[in-house]
Write a protein that holds these residues in place. Structure first.
Motif, PDB file in Angstrom:
ATOM      1  N   MET A  23       0.654  -1.063   0.025  1.00 49.50           N
ATOM      2  CA  MET A  23       0.060   0.183   0.037  1.00 49.50           C
ATOM      3  C   MET A  23       0.677   1.172  -0.133  1.00 49.50           C
ATOM      4  O   MET A  23       1.939   1.231   0.845  1.00 49.50           O
ATOM      5  CB  MET A  23      -0.859   0.101   1.151  1.00 49.50           C
ATOM      6  CG  MET A  23      -1.810   1.148   1.362  1.00 49.50           C
ATOM      7  SD  MET A  23      -3.072   1.178   2.758  1.00 49.50           S
ATOM      8  CE  MET A  23      -1.605   1.259   4.030  1.00 49.50           C
ATOM      9  N   GLN A  24       0.450   2.223  -0.916  1.00 48.86           N
ATOM     10  CA  GLN A  24       1.281   3.528  -0.982  1.00 48.86           C
ATOM     11  C   GLN A  24       1.021   4.437   0.274  1.00 48.86           C
ATOM     12  O   GLN A  24      -0.112   4.442   0.888  1.00 48.86           O
ATOM     13  CB  GLN A  24       0.746   4.238  -2.175  1.00 48.86           C
ATOM     14  CG  GLN A  24       0.976   3.665  -3.494  1.00 48.86           C
ATOM     15  CD  GLN A  24       0.711   4.703  -4.801  1.00 48.86           C
ATOM     16  OE1 GLN A  24       0.270   5.780  -4.349  1.00 48.86           O
ATOM     17  NE2 GLN A  24       0.882   4.124  -5.782  1.00 48.86           N
ATOM     18  N   ASN A  25       2.233   4.837   1.028  1.00 45.74           N
ATOM     19  CA  ASN A  25       1.954   5.846   1.855  1.00 45.74           C
ATOM     20  C   ASN A  25       1.422   7.161   1.378  1.00 45.74           C
ATOM     21  O   ASN A  25       1.676   7.612   0.230  1.00 45.74           O
ATOM     22  CB  ASN A  25       3.384   6.625   2.233  1.00 45.74           C
ATOM     23  CG  ASN A  25       4.232   5.132   2.950  1.00 45.74           C
ATOM     24  OD1 ASN A  25       3.671   4.258   3.587  1.00 45.74           O
ATOM     25  ND2 ASN A  25       5.505   5.384   3.167  1.00 45.74           N
ATOM     26  N   GLN A  26       0.449   7.645   2.292  1.00 42.33           N
ATOM     27  CA  GLN A  26      -0.029   8.817   2.074  1.00 42.33           C
ATOM     28  C   GLN A  26       0.719  10.120   2.078  1.00 42.33           C
ATOM     29  O   GLN A  26       1.695  10.095   2.944  1.00 42.33           O
ATOM     30  CB  GLN A  26      -1.348   9.067   3.040  1.00 42.33           C
ATOM     31  CG  GLN A  26      -2.425   7.983   2.621  1.00 42.33           C
ATOM     32  CD  GLN A  26      -2.892   7.834   1.111  1.00 42.33           C
ATOM     33  OE1 GLN A  26      -3.216   8.880   0.654  1.00 42.33           O
ATOM     34  NE2 GLN A  26      -2.961   6.565   0.278  1.00 42.33           N
ATOM     35  N   LEU A  34       3.875  14.468 -12.109  1.00 46.98           N
ATOM     36  CA  LEU A  34       4.885  14.332 -10.869  1.00 46.98           C
ATOM     37  C   LEU A  34       4.562  14.595  -9.708  1.00 46.98           C
ATOM     38  O   LEU A  34       4.860  13.581  -8.978  1.00 46.98           O
ATOM     39  CB  LEU A  34       5.735  15.818 -11.175  1.00 46.98           C
ATOM     40  CG  LEU A  34       7.083  15.902 -10.638  1.00 46.98           C
ATOM     41  CD1 LEU A  34       7.714  14.888 -10.461  1.00 46.98           C
ATOM     42  CD2 LEU A  34       7.850  17.112 -10.774  1.00 46.98           C
ATOM     43  N   VAL A  35       3.519  15.276  -9.261  1.00 45.31           N
ATOM     44  CA  VAL A  35       3.123  15.274  -7.714  1.00 45.31           C
ATOM     45  C   VAL A  35       2.285  14.084  -7.301  1.00 45.31           C
ATOM     46  O   VAL A  35       2.487  13.561  -6.426  1.00 45.31           O
ATOM     47  CB  VAL A  35       2.104  16.548  -7.545  1.00 45.31           C
ATOM     48  CG1 VAL A  35       1.233  16.562  -6.381  1.00 45.31           C
ATOM     49  CG2 VAL A  35       2.821  17.849  -7.808  1.00 45.31           C
ATOM     50  N   SER A  36       1.614  13.521  -8.281  1.00 37.64           N
ATOM     51  CA  SER A  36       1.284  12.171  -7.878  1.00 37.64           C
ATOM     52  C   SER A  36       2.120  10.981  -7.520  1.00 37.64           C
ATOM     53  O   SER A  36       1.706  10.061  -6.989  1.00 37.64           O
ATOM     54  CB  SER A  36       0.195  11.675  -9.013  1.00 37.64           C
ATOM     55  OG  SER A  36       0.892  11.260 -10.296  1.00 37.64           O
ATOM     56  N   ARG A  37       3.363  11.051  -8.197  1.00 32.30           N
ATOM     57  CA  ARG A  37       4.343  10.100  -7.700  1.00 32.30           C
ATOM     58  C   ARG A  37       5.238  10.598  -6.604  1.00 32.30           C
ATOM     59  O   ARG A  37       5.750   9.436  -6.233  1.00 32.30           O
ATOM     60  CB  ARG A  37       5.229  10.110  -9.097  1.00 32.30           C
ATOM     61  CG  ARG A  37       4.487   9.416 -10.143  1.00 32.30           C
ATOM     62  CD  ARG A  37       5.566   9.256 -11.541  1.00 32.30           C
ATOM     63  NE  ARG A  37       6.612   8.937 -11.209  1.00 32.30           N
ATOM     64  CZ  ARG A  37       7.091   7.341 -11.641  1.00 32.30           C
ATOM     65  NH1 ARG A  37       6.027   6.741 -12.056  1.00 32.30           N
ATOM     66  NH2 ARG A  37       8.084   6.859 -11.009  1.00 32.30           N
ATOM     67  N   LEU A  38       5.141  11.571  -6.232  1.00 30.18           N
ATOM     68  CA  LEU A  38       6.115  12.078  -4.980  1.00 30.18           C
ATOM     69  C   LEU A  38       5.850  11.199  -3.671  1.00 30.18           C
ATOM     70  O   LEU A  38       6.914  11.123  -3.153  1.00 30.18           O
ATOM     71  CB  LEU A  38       5.781  13.399  -4.950  1.00 30.18           C
ATOM     72  CG  LEU A  38       6.085  14.565  -5.797  1.00 30.18           C
ATOM     73  CD1 LEU A  38       6.021  15.715  -5.420  1.00 30.18           C
ATOM     74  CD2 LEU A  38       7.802  14.279  -6.194  1.00 30.18           C
ATOM     75  N   PRO A  39       4.637  10.691  -3.385  1.00 32.30           N
ATOM     76  CA  PRO A  39       4.609  10.084  -2.115  1.00 32.30           C
ATOM     77  C   PRO A  39       5.170   8.759  -2.237  1.00 32.30           C
ATOM     78  O   PRO A  39       5.669   8.291  -1.034  1.00 32.30           O
ATOM     79  CB  PRO A  39       2.996  10.155  -2.047  1.00 32.30           C
ATOM     80  CG  PRO A  39       2.435  10.991  -2.828  1.00 32.30           C
ATOM     81  CD  PRO A  39       3.344  11.308  -3.943  1.00 32.30           C
ATOM     82  N   GLN A  40       5.599   7.987  -3.499  1.00 36.01           N
ATOM     83  CA  GLN A  40       6.212   7.034  -3.556  1.00 36.01           C
ATOM     84  C   GLN A  40       7.664   7.020  -3.383  1.00 36.01           C
ATOM     85  O   GLN A  40       8.566   6.310  -3.039  1.00 36.01           O
ATOM     86  CB  GLN A  40       6.143   6.519  -4.742  1.00 36.01           C
ATOM     87  CG  GLN A  40       4.553   6.140  -5.196  1.00 36.01           C
ATOM     88  CD  GLN A  40       4.221   5.626  -6.578  1.00 36.01           C
ATOM     89  OE1 GLN A  40       5.312   5.074  -7.120  1.00 36.01           O
ATOM     90  NE2 GLN A  40       3.263   6.027  -7.291  1.00 36.01           N
ATOM     91  N   GLN A  41       8.114   8.319  -3.215  1.00 30.22           N
ATOM     92  CA  GLN A  41       9.587   8.515  -2.942  1.00 30.22           C
ATOM     93  C   GLN A  41      10.011   8.853  -1.794  1.00 30.22           C
ATOM     94  O   GLN A  41       9.244   9.284  -0.995  1.00 30.22           O
ATOM     95  CB  GLN A  41       9.983   9.981  -3.818  1.00 30.22           C
ATOM     96  CG  GLN A  41       9.703   9.725  -5.388  1.00 30.22           C
ATOM     97  CD  GLN A  41      10.094  11.237  -6.082  1.00 30.22           C
ATOM     98  OE1 GLN A  41      10.805  11.850  -5.489  1.00 30.22           O
ATOM     99  NE2 GLN A  41       9.879  11.485  -7.177  1.00 30.22           N
ATOM    100  N   LYS A  42      11.209   8.328  -1.502  1.00 29.66           N
ATOM    101  CA  LYS A  42      11.799   8.510  -0.045  1.00 29.66           C
ATOM    102  C   LYS A  42      12.615   9.815   0.146  1.00 29.66           C
ATOM    103  O   LYS A  42      13.072  10.504  -0.988  1.00 29.66           O
ATOM    104  CB  LYS A  42      12.799   7.503   0.458  1.00 29.66           C
ATOM    105  CG  LYS A  42      12.137   6.287   0.636  1.00 29.66           C
ATOM    106  CD  LYS A  42      13.262   4.929   0.927  1.00 29.66           C
ATOM    107  CE  LYS A  42      12.419   3.675   0.719  1.00 29.66           C
ATOM    108  NZ  LYS A  42      13.478   2.396   1.451  1.00 29.66           N
TER     109      LYS A  42
END
Length: 331
Positions: free
Chosen positions: A1-4, A323-331
């Motif tokens: 599950m993705q982090n919010q 781009l913003v939609s992918r940011l929560p997946q990044q550390k």
């Protein structure tokens, strides 16, 4: 599950759950060894850094932060060394943040603390730290603001920041320095006009260094004339223009007096340093995210623009949303 968004990811340390290092009290007492460890932790963004920054936040706002900037070749390093010597004659403790170009191999500072300002190496009242710019084009490294905070919390009276010397992009020093000193070399000539729209306009104090060289007097007059032309909405009025010779010490006491006088009129603002850090972190996150986007996704938008199915603004908005939609997946 993705982090919010805003949710902590596995392995991510925050200030609230990091244990304070046992040397933190030594840092707050001004101990050099603890100061060195704290700067290293903050610069390298280690696990201890979050706890250090949490532990010092109530101790900020004491030090006067003085930024030295200007074009390469103006003699900034020599002038900073002379200025530090003058501060020590006035019994003020000093921290120096010297931001250097990065090594393309190691990422570390090419120049080093011991090469710079060697005369202060044995002085316990001076602590000099070279930071690598790490490719940052604004003249300051990403962590420079936090290193300034560490110096501030350790009880240093003055923190001097010397930037890389990359030209007009150094205007970001205006965000973190309480007093900005722009150093110029004699014989500016037509170059003044090129500088005018950039670092010249952020100056609290203008300095013509190497004043023993020809054209120093003329350069000072040019700068004084330009500073007198500040816009009607600029409450600072004309900027002081000083002439110095860092090698002989000429004009350096007058520079220290001018900085001290300017500092009394301006309250140190650690919030500005945090603002700059947040801006830099956001830009770094966006750059990393953009670099990780599949080229095919960007090509779809580019093809739509080329075919006339979309304009640039609409494509930019879609790219930003992606781009913003992918940011929560990044550390």
């Amino acid at each position: 599950m993705q982090n919010q968004p805003g949710q902590k990811q596995a392995g991510q340390t925050t200030a609230s759950d990091a244990a304070p290092p046992d040397w933190l009290p030594g840092l707050l007492a001004g101990e050099r060894t603890a100061l060195a460890r704290a700067i290293t932790a903050v610069e390298n963004e280690t696990a201890e850094a979050a706890a250090v920054l949490q532990g010092i936040r109530s101790r900020l706002g004491h030090a006067l932060v003085v930024g030295f900037t200007g074009a390469p070749g103006a003699g900034k390093s020599t002038l900073v060394s002379a200025y530090v010597a003058e501060l020590r004659r006035r019994d003020l403790s000093v921290g120096v943040v010297a931001v250097d170009p990065s090594s393309p191999l190691t990422g570390g500072a090419i120049l080093g603390d011991r090469i710079r300002m060697g005369q202060h190496a044995g002085d316990p009242g001076v602590f000099i730290r070279s930071l690598a710019s790490r490719g940052h084009l604004g003249g300051l490294s990403r962590t420079a603001a936090r290193v300034i905070d560490v110096f501030d919390a350790s009880g240093r009276d003055v923190v001097v920041v010397e930037t890389v010397g990359t030209g007009q992009s150094e205007v970001e020093i205006a965000e973190i320095a309480d007093v900005r000193v722009v150093v110029n070399a004699p014989g500016l000539g037509d170059d003044v006009q090129a500088i005018k729209a950039g670092i010249l306009e952020i100056a609290d104090i203008l300095v013509v260094n190497k004043s023993d060289l020809p054209f120093a007097e003329r350069s000072a007059r040019q700068l004084a004339a330009m500073s007198a032309q500040r816009g009607p909405n600029d409450s600072r009025g004309p900027v002081p223009v000083l002439q110095t010779s860092a090698t002989s010490g000429k004009g350096v006491p007058e520079l220290a007096d001018a900085v001290a006088a300017m500092g009394k009129r301006k309250r140190p603002d650690p919030r500005a340093r945090t603002r700059r850090l947040l801006q830099n972190l956001v830009l770094d996150r966006l750059r990393r995210g953009l670099a990780e986007l599949p080229t095919a996704d960007i090509d779809v938008l580019a093809d739509a623009v080329l075919a006339g199915r979309s304009d640039i603004d609409a494509a930019l908005l879609k790219l930003t949303e992606l781009l913003v939609s992918r940011l929560p997946q990044q550390k």
